[in-house]
Design a protein around this motif. Sequence first.
Motif, PDB file in Angstrom:
ATOM      1  N   SER A  49       0.819  -1.217   0.000  1.00 40.90           N
ATOM      2  CA  SER A  49       0.000   0.000   0.000  1.00 40.90           C
ATOM      3  C   SER A  49       0.853   1.267   0.000  1.00 40.90           C
ATOM      4  CB  SER A  49      -0.942   0.008   1.202  1.00 40.90           C
ATOM      5  OG  SER A  49      -0.212   0.202   2.406  1.00 40.90           O
ATOM      6  N   LYS A  50       2.142   1.128   0.377  1.00 42.43           N
ATOM      7  CA  LYS A  50       3.029   2.296   0.449  1.00 42.43           C
ATOM      8  C   LYS A  50       4.003   2.380  -0.726  1.00 42.43           C
ATOM      9  CE  LYS A  50       2.900   2.841   5.471  1.00 42.43           C
ATOM     10  NZ  LYS A  50       3.710   3.028   6.696  1.00 42.43           N
ATOM     11  N   LEU A  51       3.981   1.370  -1.582  1.00 40.83           N
ATOM     12  CA  LEU A  51       4.914   1.370  -2.710  1.00 40.83           C
ATOM     13  C   LEU A  51       4.503   2.400  -3.757  1.00 40.83           C
ATOM     14  CD1 LEU A  51       5.476  -2.467  -3.291  1.00 40.83           C
ATOM     15  CD2 LEU A  51       6.961  -0.861  -2.067  1.00 40.83           C
ATOM     16  N   VAL A  52       5.485   3.039  -4.363  1.00 45.67           N
ATOM     17  CA  VAL A  52       5.209   4.016  -5.402  1.00 45.67           C
ATOM     18  C   VAL A  52       6.232   3.855  -6.530  1.00 45.67           C
ATOM     19  CG1 VAL A  52       6.557   5.798  -4.206  1.00 45.67           C
ATOM     20  CG2 VAL A  52       4.878   6.464  -5.950  1.00 45.67           C
ATOM     21  N   ALA A  53       5.726   3.853  -7.773  1.00 44.19           N
ATOM     22  CA  ALA A  53       6.558   3.718  -8.971  1.00 44.19           C
ATOM     23  C   ALA A  53       6.513   5.020  -9.763  1.00 44.19           C
ATOM     24  CB  ALA A  53       6.066   2.548  -9.814  1.00 44.19           C
ATOM     25  N   TYR A  54       7.465   5.169 -10.679  1.00 40.21           N
ATOM     26  CA  TYR A  54       7.591   6.428 -11.423  1.00 40.21           C
ATOM     27  C   TYR A  54       7.791   6.163 -12.913  1.00 40.21           C
ATOM     28  CZ  TYR A  54       8.560   7.982  -6.679  1.00 40.21           C
ATOM     29  OH  TYR A  54       8.476   8.200  -5.327  1.00 40.21           O
ATOM     30  N   THR A  55       7.300   7.099 -13.696  1.00 38.50           N
ATOM     31  CA  THR A  55       7.561   7.088 -15.121  1.00 38.50           C
ATOM     32  C   THR A  55       7.362   8.495 -15.654  1.00 38.50           C
ATOM     33  OG1 THR A  55       7.143   5.870 -17.177  1.00 38.50           O
ATOM     34  CG2 THR A  55       5.204   6.557 -15.902  1.00 38.50           C
TER      35      THR A  55
ATOM     36  N   MET B 233       1.422   4.907  -9.364  1.00 33.68           N
ATOM     37  CA  MET B 233       2.329   5.212 -10.461  1.00 33.68           C
ATOM     38  C   MET B 233       2.342   6.721 -10.684  1.00 33.68           C
ATOM     39  SD  MET B 233       4.403   4.020 -12.880  1.00 33.68           S
ATOM     40  CE  MET B 233       4.008   2.277 -13.038  1.00 33.68           C
ATOM     41  N   ARG B 234       3.470   7.359 -10.400  1.00 33.50           N
ATOM     42  CA  ARG B 234       3.612   8.791 -10.598  1.00 33.50           C
ATOM     43  C   ARG B 234       4.096   9.072 -12.033  1.00 33.50           C
ATOM     44  NH1 ARG B 234       1.186   9.458  -6.187  1.00 33.50           N
ATOM     45  NH2 ARG B 234       2.280   9.889  -4.221  1.00 33.50           N
ATOM     46  N   LYS B 235       3.402   9.957 -12.725  1.00 30.09           N
ATOM     47  CA  LYS B 235       3.822  10.396 -14.064  1.00 30.09           C
ATOM     48  C   LYS B 235       4.522  11.738 -13.913  1.00 30.09           C
ATOM     49  CE  LYS B 235       1.003   9.433 -17.458  1.00 30.09           C
ATOM     50  NZ  LYS B 235      -0.192   9.370 -18.329  1.00 30.09           N
ATOM     51  N   LEU B 236       5.823  11.737 -14.162  1.00 29.93           N
ATOM     52  CA  LEU B 236       6.650  12.906 -13.865  1.00 29.93           C
ATOM     53  C   LEU B 236       6.776  13.828 -15.075  1.00 29.93           C
ATOM     54  CD1 LEU B 236       9.501  11.130 -11.855  1.00 29.93           C
ATOM     55  CD2 LEU B 236       7.348  12.097 -11.007  1.00 29.93           C
ATOM     56  N   PRO B 237       6.909  15.145 -14.820  1.00 30.82           N
ATOM     57  CA  PRO B 237       7.012  16.114 -15.916  1.00 30.82           C
ATOM     58  C   PRO B 237       8.346  15.989 -16.646  1.00 30.82           C
ATOM     59  CG  PRO B 237       7.352  17.198 -13.805  1.00 30.82           C
ATOM     60  CD  PRO B 237       6.915  15.797 -13.493  1.00 30.82           C
TER      61      PRO B 237
ATOM     62  N   GLU C 274      16.455  15.721 -12.000  1.00 30.39           N
ATOM     63  CA  GLU C 274      15.917  16.639 -10.998  1.00 30.39           C
ATOM     64  C   GLU C 274      14.437  16.396 -10.750  1.00 30.39           C
ATOM     65  OE1 GLU C 274      15.999  19.180  -8.021  1.00 30.39           O
ATOM     66  OE2 GLU C 274      17.784  18.535  -9.152  1.00 30.39           O
ATOM     67  N   ALA C 275      13.685  16.082 -11.797  1.00 29.57           N
ATOM     68  CA  ALA C 275      12.252  15.797 -11.626  1.00 29.57           C
ATOM     69  C   ALA C 275      12.047  14.555 -10.764  1.00 29.57           C
ATOM     70  CB  ALA C 275      11.585  15.606 -12.988  1.00 29.57           C
ATOM     71  N   LEU C 276      12.887  13.554 -10.961  1.00 32.75           N
ATOM     72  CA  LEU C 276      12.788  12.346 -10.142  1.00 32.75           C
ATOM     73  C   LEU C 276      13.167  12.638  -8.698  1.00 32.75           C
ATOM     74  CD1 LEU C 276      12.353   9.298  -9.827  1.00 32.75           C
ATOM     75  CD2 LEU C 276      14.740   8.960 -10.556  1.00 32.75           C
ATOM     76  N   LYS C 277      14.247  13.408  -8.505  1.00 30.67           N
ATOM     77  CA  LYS C 277      14.678  13.750  -7.138  1.00 30.67           C
ATOM     78  C   LYS C 277      13.569  14.441  -6.362  1.00 30.67           C
ATOM     79  CE  LYS C 277      19.690  14.407  -7.686  1.00 30.67           C
ATOM     80  NZ  LYS C 277      20.758  15.437  -7.703  1.00 30.67           N
ATOM     81  N   GLN C 278      12.916  15.402  -6.977  1.00 30.98           N
ATOM     82  CA  GLN C 278      11.852  16.144  -6.309  1.00 30.98           C
ATOM     83  C   GLN C 278      10.687  15.235  -5.937  1.00 30.98           C
ATOM     84  OE1 GLN C 278      10.712  19.552  -8.677  1.00 30.98           O
ATOM     85  NE2 GLN C 278      12.798  20.370  -8.757  1.00 30.98           N
ATOM     86  N   ALA C 279      10.344  14.308  -6.835  1.00 28.98           N
ATOM     87  CA  ALA C 279       9.250  13.377  -6.563  1.00 28.98           C
ATOM     88  C   ALA C 279       9.609  12.438  -5.417  1.00 28.98           C
ATOM     89  CB  ALA C 279       8.911  12.585  -7.818  1.00 28.98           C
ATOM     90  N   LEU C 280      10.848  11.981  -5.402  1.00 25.34           N
ATOM     91  CA  LEU C 280      11.287  11.080  -4.328  1.00 25.34           C
ATOM     92  C   LEU C 280      11.218  11.776  -2.968  1.00 25.34           C
ATOM     93  CD1 LEU C 280      14.406   9.336  -5.957  1.00 25.34           C
ATOM     94  CD2 LEU C 280      12.111   8.394  -5.651  1.00 25.34           C
ATOM     95  N   GLU C 281      11.670  13.012  -2.914  1.00 31.46           N
ATOM     96  CA  GLU C 281      11.647  13.756  -1.645  1.00 31.46           C
ATOM     97  C   GLU C 281      10.220  13.904  -1.120  1.00 31.46           C
ATOM     98  OE1 GLU C 281      13.601  17.434  -2.380  1.00 31.46           O
ATOM     99  OE2 GLU C 281      15.583  16.514  -2.721  1.00 31.46           O
ATOM    100  N   LYS C 282       9.304  14.258  -2.014  1.00 36.93           N
ATOM    101  CA  LYS C 282       7.909  14.434  -1.607  1.00 36.93           C
ATOM    102  C   LYS C 282       7.304  13.125  -1.116  1.00 36.93           C
ATOM    103  CE  LYS C 282       6.840  18.314  -4.690  1.00 36.93           C
ATOM    104  NZ  LYS C 282       6.055  18.750  -5.889  1.00 36.93           N
ATOM    105  N   ASP C 283       7.536  12.052  -1.854  1.00 37.34           N
ATOM    106  CA  ASP C 283       6.910  10.780  -1.506  1.00 37.34           C
ATOM    107  C   ASP C 283       7.509  10.168  -0.242  1.00 37.34           C
ATOM    108  OD1 ASP C 283       4.983  10.730  -3.481  1.00 37.34           O
ATOM    109  OD2 ASP C 283       6.279   9.748  -4.946  1.00 37.34           O
ATOM    110  N   LYS C 284       8.809  10.306  -0.071  1.00 40.22           N
ATOM    111  CA  LYS C 284       9.417   9.776   1.160  1.00 40.22           C
ATOM    112  C   LYS C 284       8.944  10.562   2.384  1.00 40.22           C
ATOM    113  CE  LYS C 284      13.774   9.600  -0.319  1.00 40.22           C
ATOM    114  NZ  LYS C 284      15.224   9.288  -0.323  1.00 40.22           N
ATOM    115  N   ALA C 285       8.699  11.859   2.195  1.00 41.29           N
ATOM    116  CA  ALA C 285       8.159  12.675   3.288  1.00 41.29           C
ATOM    117  C   ALA C 285       6.746  12.235   3.672  1.00 41.29           C
ATOM    118  CB  ALA C 285       8.150  14.145   2.884  1.00 41.29           C
ATOM    119  N   LEU C 286       6.043  11.637   2.722  1.00 41.18           N
ATOM    120  CA  LEU C 286       4.684  11.133   2.981  1.00 41.18           C
ATOM    121  C   LEU C 286       4.693   9.704   3.528  1.00 41.18           C
ATOM    122  CD1 LEU C 286       2.913  12.418  -0.279  1.00 41.18           C
ATOM    123  CD2 LEU C 286       2.593  13.303   2.056  1.00 41.18           C
ATOM    124  N   GLY C 287       5.881   9.148   3.712  1.00 44.23           N
ATOM    125  CA  GLY C 287       5.988   7.798   4.236  1.00 44.23           C
ATOM    126  C   GLY C 287       5.845   6.714   3.180  1.00 44.23           C
TER     127      GLY C 287
END
Length: 478
Positions: free
Chosen positions: A181-187, A206-210, A220-233
């Motif tokens: 339930s906490k896993l998150v993927a990116y593309t 599944m996060r769709k990144l700009p 940089e887009a991936l880094k920003q997404a990772l920071e936000k999602d890790k902050a959300l647990g």
Amino acid sequence: MDFEEFRTRGKEMVDYVTDYLESIEQRPVYPLVEPGYLRQLIPDSAPQQPDSFEDLMKDVERVIMPGVTHWQSPHFHAYFPAAISFPALLADILSGAIGCIGFSWAASPACTELETVMLDWLGKMLDLPEEFLAGTSSGGGGVIQGTASESTLVALLAARNKMVTQIQAKSPDLEEVMIRSKLVAYTSEQSHSSVERAGLIAGVKMRKLPTDEKFSLRGEALKQALEKDKALGLIPFYLCATLGTTPSCAFDNIMELGPICNSENIWMHIDAAYAGSAFICPEFRPLLNGVEFSDSFNFNPHKWLLVNFDCSAMWVKKRSALIGAFKMDPLYLKHDHQDSGLITDYRHWQIPLGRRFRSLKMWFVLRLYGVKGLQEHIRKVDLAHEFENLVRQDDQFEIINDVVLGLVCFRFKGSNDLNEKLIKRINEMRKIHIVPCQLRDKFVLRLAICARTVESKHVQYAWQNIKEIATDIQAGRQ
């Protein structure tokens, strides 16, 4: 149909196929039929007594051909290539005759072993890192999947299983459902819809990144997404990067994305479904730089490498990651050699159990074309640059993408409605066939170099048709 009749009819079918492909240019590339056309042309139920082969072949022309979009026509410029070749057609006949269902080594040893070797041959043609080759001690290897969509899903499921296993090893009390339930993927926002679908099937976010101005996913887009999602647990675990996106053939920056994924324990899968074939040419191989950071890599020989559909080549660095996610061993599938460490049972590398002898057509194509012959075919991308130059010479049109390989994204300068009207009329004329895409807020036309037989005259013909229709629309005659 007995042996002798099959011999006769087989020769007739080869003649029919040869005539079809030889004269395909004379057929309208796009069918003029309405939904449901076919049902009224054939009976409501199967015949009680056998029909004749002659009547059947007459119905191929009467019933089937009017509803065929001719993908092998040199006037077909839609989607991406689905190029065929005579060696692959012959191999498919042989595969069908052998008729094995190669789910394990024991089910047909040649089916398994040829696939393993062919993926190593192809991997070497691409200059893949040795970790991806089965003929090394690295633990990697290749497998033929049905499509790139399957490869994306298989990689995602393997990554999910790997992450769940790692977390439970540290925290045995955590239930799998809670971890998932906490896993998150990116593309990328430009990636194929099958990536998003893989997330739906796997039941993960599944996060769709700009992307940047060239429609490329950057670090940089991936880094920003990772920071936000890790902050959300949340737990990042998978990235699907694309080399050669479907809308515009853009290339995600895997040299930036790869090190981030490695440092964050994120599985990086590379989808190069279309563009991957080009990497057999030294001048295009730099587009694959960064593959060394990935956990899995995939491209479709059935798109551009003259191996008939279906044939999607996938490599992994650690075969144990796939086997760990998919291994099931009922008694009726077990055999004496499965634990010897000497063989591969490909049923553990895929979603279905059964599999066709697809490596035969790869073997036929690689041997009868040779690397040089296939490189020569790939270099027809020059035709895309020819079309690009024609478009740039006309002030009424604009180019929207960087033309790197065989895809040109262009549009008539003006509103989206105007371009929608243009492509609708182009396809209604049935002289050429193209499809659109959406890039940012622009409705864009795509022209791809597809058929094995396409030449400069076909590119010139396509441009002439487009220009004439655009002129008529602008003059209010359409």
